[in-house]
Design an enzyme around this catalytic site. Structure first.
Site, PDB file in Angstrom:
ATOM      1  N   ASN A 218     -18.113 -11.676   7.377  1.00 19.17           N
ATOM      2  CA  ASN A 218     -17.648 -11.051   8.616  1.00 19.17           C
ATOM      3  C   ASN A 218     -18.505  -9.811   8.862  1.00 19.17           C
ATOM      4  O   ASN A 218     -19.361  -9.463   8.048  1.00 19.17           O
ATOM      5  CB  ASN A 218     -16.145 -10.752   8.568  1.00 19.17           C
ATOM      6  CG  ASN A 218     -15.795  -9.763   7.480  1.00 19.17           C
ATOM      7  OD1 ASN A 218     -16.256  -8.619   7.490  1.00 19.17           O
ATOM      8  ND2 ASN A 218     -14.983 -10.205   6.512  1.00 19.17           N
ATOM      9  N   ASP A 286      -9.459 -14.232   4.944  1.00 17.20           N
ATOM     10  CA  ASP A 286      -8.122 -14.794   4.732  1.00 17.20           C
ATOM     11  C   ASP A 286      -8.187 -16.154   4.049  1.00 17.20           C
ATOM     12  O   ASP A 286      -7.241 -16.578   3.406  1.00 17.20           O
ATOM     13  CB  ASP A 286      -7.393 -14.935   6.074  1.00 17.20           C
ATOM     14  CG  ASP A 286      -7.087 -13.574   6.692  1.00 17.20           C
ATOM     15  OD1 ASP A 286      -6.823 -12.643   5.913  1.00 17.20           O
ATOM     16  OD2 ASP A 286      -7.131 -13.452   7.930  1.00 17.20           O
ATOM     17  N   PRO A 311      -5.827 -14.749  -1.834  1.00 21.13           N
ATOM     18  CA  PRO A 311      -4.723 -13.819  -2.114  1.00 21.13           C
ATOM     19  C   PRO A 311      -4.722 -12.676  -1.097  1.00 21.13           C
ATOM     20  O   PRO A 311      -5.794 -12.244  -0.669  1.00 21.13           O
ATOM     21  CB  PRO A 311      -5.033 -13.294  -3.519  1.00 21.13           C
ATOM     22  CG  PRO A 311      -6.484 -13.588  -3.751  1.00 21.13           C
ATOM     23  CD  PRO A 311      -6.834 -14.767  -2.898  1.00 21.13           C
ATOM     24  N   ASP A 312      -3.539 -12.230  -0.698  1.00 23.23           N
ATOM     25  CA  ASP A 312      -3.464 -11.036   0.157  1.00 23.23           C
ATOM     26  C   ASP A 312      -3.329  -9.834  -0.774  1.00 23.23           C
ATOM     27  O   ASP A 312      -2.281  -9.616  -1.376  1.00 23.23           O
ATOM     28  CB  ASP A 312      -2.283 -11.132   1.128  1.00 23.23           C
ATOM     29  CG  ASP A 312      -2.352 -10.015   2.170  1.00 23.23           C
ATOM     30  OD1 ASP A 312      -2.545  -8.841   1.778  1.00 23.23           O
ATOM     31  OD2 ASP A 312      -2.231 -10.319   3.360  1.00 23.23           O
ATOM     32  N   ILE A 313      -4.403  -9.081  -0.906  1.00 17.82           N
ATOM     33  CA  ILE A 313      -4.462  -8.005  -1.912  1.00 17.82           C
ATOM     34  C   ILE A 313      -3.430  -6.934  -1.576  1.00 17.82           C
ATOM     35  O   ILE A 313      -2.702  -6.453  -2.454  1.00 17.82           O
ATOM     36  CB  ILE A 313      -5.888  -7.417  -1.976  1.00 17.82           C
ATOM     37  CG1 ILE A 313      -6.892  -8.522  -2.317  1.00 17.82           C
ATOM     38  CG2 ILE A 313      -5.958  -6.280  -2.994  1.00 17.82           C
ATOM     39  CD1 ILE A 313      -8.345  -8.142  -2.127  1.00 17.82           C
ATOM     40  N   PHE A 330      -5.520  -1.146   6.334  1.00 16.94           N
ATOM     41  CA  PHE A 330      -6.175  -1.040   7.638  1.00 16.94           C
ATOM     42  C   PHE A 330      -5.760  -2.265   8.450  1.00 16.94           C
ATOM     43  O   PHE A 330      -5.388  -3.288   7.881  1.00 16.94           O
ATOM     44  CB  PHE A 330      -7.702  -0.989   7.486  1.00 16.94           C
ATOM     45  CG  PHE A 330      -8.234   0.421   7.431  1.00 16.94           C
ATOM     46  CD1 PHE A 330      -7.859   1.271   6.399  1.00 16.94           C
ATOM     47  CD2 PHE A 330      -9.088   0.901   8.420  1.00 16.94           C
ATOM     48  CE1 PHE A 330      -8.335   2.578   6.349  1.00 16.94           C
ATOM     49  CE2 PHE A 330      -9.568   2.203   8.383  1.00 16.94           C
ATOM     50  CZ  PHE A 330      -9.190   3.044   7.352  1.00 16.94           C
ATOM     51  N   LYS A 344       2.212  -5.434  11.082  1.00 14.05           N
ATOM     52  CA  LYS A 344       1.452  -5.658   9.844  1.00 14.05           C
ATOM     53  C   LYS A 344       1.935  -4.723   8.740  1.00 14.05           C
ATOM     54  O   LYS A 344       2.046  -5.119   7.582  1.00 14.05           O
ATOM     55  CB  LYS A 344      -0.035  -5.432  10.125  1.00 14.05           C
ATOM     56  CG  LYS A 344      -0.957  -6.327   9.343  1.00 14.05           C
ATOM     57  CD  LYS A 344      -2.380  -6.221   9.840  1.00 14.05           C
ATOM     58  CE  LYS A 344      -2.836  -7.472  10.586  1.00 14.05           C
ATOM     59  NZ  LYS A 344      -4.213  -7.375  11.063  1.00 14.05           N
ATOM     60  N   LYS A 348       3.397  -6.382   5.373  1.00  8.29           N
ATOM     61  CA  LYS A 348       2.639  -6.282   4.120  1.00  8.29           C
ATOM     62  C   LYS A 348       3.243  -5.285   3.144  1.00  8.29           C
ATOM     63  O   LYS A 348       2.821  -5.203   2.000  1.00  8.29           O
ATOM     64  CB  LYS A 348       1.195  -5.876   4.429  1.00  8.29           C
ATOM     65  CG  LYS A 348       0.478  -6.905   5.292  1.00  8.29           C
ATOM     66  CD  LYS A 348      -0.978  -7.011   4.908  1.00  8.29           C
ATOM     67  CE  LYS A 348      -1.714  -7.963   5.811  1.00  8.29           C
ATOM     68  NZ  LYS A 348      -2.949  -8.434   5.188  1.00  8.29           N
TER      69      LYS A 348
HETATM   70  N1  CTP Z   1      -6.018  -7.525   3.303  1.00  5.23           N
HETATM   71  C1  CTP Z   1      -5.969  -7.814   1.970  1.00  5.23           C
HETATM   72  N2  CTP Z   1      -6.132  -9.098   1.528  1.00  5.23           N
HETATM   73  C2  CTP Z   1      -6.326 -10.090   2.423  1.00  5.23           C
HETATM   74  C3  CTP Z   1      -6.381  -9.812   3.815  1.00  5.23           C
HETATM   75  C4  CTP Z   1      -6.225  -8.514   4.224  1.00  5.23           C
HETATM   76  O1  CTP Z   1      -5.781  -6.902   1.168  1.00  5.23           O
HETATM   77  N3  CTP Z   1      -6.497 -11.339   1.971  1.00  5.23           N
HETATM   78  C5  CTP Z   1      -5.794  -6.136   3.724  1.00  5.23           C
HETATM   79  C6  CTP Z   1      -6.989  -5.496   4.398  1.00  5.23           C
HETATM   80  O2  CTP Z   1      -7.818  -4.825   3.451  1.00  5.23           O
HETATM   81  C7  CTP Z   1      -6.320  -4.509   5.341  1.00  5.23           C
HETATM   82  C8  CTP Z   1      -5.028  -5.224   5.707  1.00  5.23           C
HETATM   83  O3  CTP Z   1      -4.782  -6.171   4.677  1.00  5.23           O
HETATM   84  O4  CTP Z   1      -5.944  -3.324   4.676  1.00  5.23           O
HETATM   85  C9  CTP Z   1      -5.046  -5.914   7.029  1.00  5.23           C
HETATM   86  O5  CTP Z   1      -6.181  -6.710   7.172  1.00  5.23           O
HETATM   87  P1  CTP Z   1      -6.414  -7.546   8.484  1.00  5.23           P
HETATM   88  O6  CTP Z   1      -7.652  -8.386   8.305  1.00  5.23           O
HETATM   89  O7  CTP Z   1      -6.329  -6.664   9.685  1.00  5.23           O
HETATM   90  O8  CTP Z   1      -5.128  -8.438   8.511  1.00  5.23           O
HETATM   91  P2  CTP Z   1      -4.808  -9.882   8.069  1.00  5.23           P
HETATM   92  O9  CTP Z   1      -3.805  -9.842   6.997  1.00  5.23           O
HETATM   93  O10 CTP Z   1      -6.051 -10.629   7.761  1.00  5.23           O
HETATM   94  O11 CTP Z   1      -4.105 -10.419   9.388  1.00  5.23           O
HETATM   95  P3  CTP Z   1      -4.740 -11.088  10.711  1.00  5.23           P
HETATM   96  O12 CTP Z   1      -6.062 -11.669  10.309  1.00  5.23           O
HETATM   97  O13 CTP Z   1      -3.732 -12.082  11.099  1.00  5.23           O
HETATM   98  O14 CTP Z   1      -4.861  -9.966  11.701  1.00  5.23           O
END
Ligand code: CTP
Length: 408
Positions: A218, A286, A311-313, A330, A344, A348
């Site tokens: 990205n 994601d 994984p969503d960290i 962020f 969000k 989260k």
């Molecule tokens: N984040 C994370 N792990 C992921 C995706 C996101 O830790 N797999 C964290 C990012 O570092 C940021 C926050 O979650 O602090 C939001 O990231 P963002 O890309 O805006 O959100 P997404 O969860 O990806 O949601 P969407 O793509 O639906 O907007």
């Protein structure tokens, strides 16, 4: 409050001048420093300089210790709380690994019963030489702590690992790693409102491999996350920066861990815990791809990619038993900025969300305009450089840590 006593062995090398800066930092922190200068070191820095900065006698030779009853070499090696060799040359490391004791420095190193830390500095080829690496492995196995040298341009004109770590980094490392050496440490070596806190920052994009040569990436440049890591270090924090693939230099005083994929970033975050504050700035993919072990060939036609969730960290950290006291995410949005970012934050489990509209040229650019979403609502910050946004965020973090009750 006690005072830590550092026996500082200054080896020969162009980096010896940096020992003076280190002495200044230790003295500022209220610590006692006893310098020992090797014959090689004396070619680069004078005993007078070290004595003046350390406000202590400087020892240079075994035979200097004329009054053995007053300060013999055994006593000198044990009077300290830690022994630091800085800079440690290839020659000194080799002698230490072999147990040689042919001058004052090596004799003290063999006689001491205190923790020994070495900060090596040498030419890149000397550093990478199998003999040096073998000696380092030996020293680590013997329980000696090695402060890895930095990568970069060297005084000899070459480029690579071998440059002495910055004195502030060495001081910070010692403060964090050996605070209990003498039971307590006097005052933080590095002052600043965040001294004594550990701040974890993720930054940059992740790359998800499709095959051995292609990735899904990205547009994140890492600039905002790196600026935040730099501002946190300037405020005196110990900073761990976990960076996806970016082309940015490591800010001074920051410990950087490079990763590529979301899964690697998640593992690095977990390994870096505990932290007082985590600021997850990275644009984490994601989805990961079921990647091909061999290069996809054009002749096989357009590939069908199959995705699996990463994984969503942030969400994982929010639920972890090691959740930082202050957890900040962020939100990169292109529409309905505040509404999406507010949702969000709740979804989260973050304390705060820094929301930025990425429909323009924020990703990769030097400026940012953000909203800070907290438990109590939304603040619109005026547009500024990524450094200005970083400094304002760090100022808010300092306020929040000072008034923990304001946190949700
Ligand atoms: N984040 C994370 N792990 C992921 C995706 C996101 O830790 N797999 C964290 C990012 O570092 C940021 C926050 O979650 O602090 C939001 O990231 P963002 O890309 O805006 O959100 P997404 O969860 O990806 O949601 P969407 O793509 O639906 O907007």
């Amino acid at each position: 409050m006690g005072v830590s006593r550092v026996l500082l062995i200054v080896g020969g090398g162009i980096a010896a001048y940096k020992a003076s800066e280190l002495i200044r930092l230790f003295r500022k922190g209220g610590h006692e420093v006893t310098p020992v200068l090797t014959a090689g070191g004396a070619h680069f820095v004078t005993p007078m300089t070290l004595a003046a900065l350390a406000e202590s006698p400087v020892y240079t030779s075994l035979w200097d210790l004329k009054d053995e009853s007053e300060m013999g070499h055994i006593q000198l090696s044990r009077a300290a709380d830690i022994v630091l060799v800085c800079p440690a040359t290839a020659d000194l490391l080799a002698k230490m690994a072999a147990g040689v004791a042919d001058d004052l420095a090596t004799t003290l190193l063999l006689a001491t019963d205190k923790p020994v830390i070495v900060a090596p500095a040498m030419n890149v080829r000397m550093w990478l030489h199998p003999a040096t690496q073998r000696n380092l492995a030996r020293l680590k196995a013997d329980g000696i702590t090695v402060i890895e040298p930095d990568d970069g341009a060297m005084a000899c004109g070459e480029f690579g690992p071998g440059r002495l770590a910055e004195p502030t980094e060495i001081a910070r490392f010692i403060e964090q790693s050996f605070p209990l050496v003498s039971g307590e440490i006097a005052t933080p070596l590095l002052s600043g409102p965040l001294a004594g806190t550990h701040i974890l920052v993720t930054a940059g994009p992740t790359h998800e491999p499709i095959d051995p040569v292609r990735v899904i990436a990205n547009r994140s440049s890492g600039k905002q996350g790196f600026a935040i890591a730099a501002a946190a270090a300037e405020a005196g924090a110990r900073v761990t920066l976990i960076a996806g693939p970016v082309a940015l230099p490591t800010p001074g005083g920051v410990a950087r861990i490079d990763v590529e994929t979301a899964e690697q970033m998640a593992a690095a975050v977990e390994a870096a815990l505990p932290a007082d504050v985590a600021i997850l700035v990275a644009a984490v993919a994601d989805w990961k791809v079921a990647s091909s072990p061999v290069k996809l060939k054009k002749g096989d036609g357009p590939p069908t990619l199959s995705f699996a969730p990463n994984p969503d960290i942030l969400a994982t950290l929010a639920k972890s038993p090691e959740r930082p006291r202050l957890l900040i995410g962020f939100a990169a949005e292109t529409n309905d900025l505040v509404a999406n970012a507010t949702a969000k934050r709740a979804a989260k489990g973050a304390d705060w969300i820094v929301a930025n509209d990425v429909s323009g040229d924020v990703m990769g650019g030097n400026h940012n305009e953000v909203h800070l979403i907290t438990t109590t609502g939304d603040e619109a910050w005026e547009a500024g450089t990524k450094q200005a946004v970083a400094r304002r965020l760090i100022a808010r973090i300092i306020e929040a840590l000072n008034a923990k009750t304001q946190l949700a």
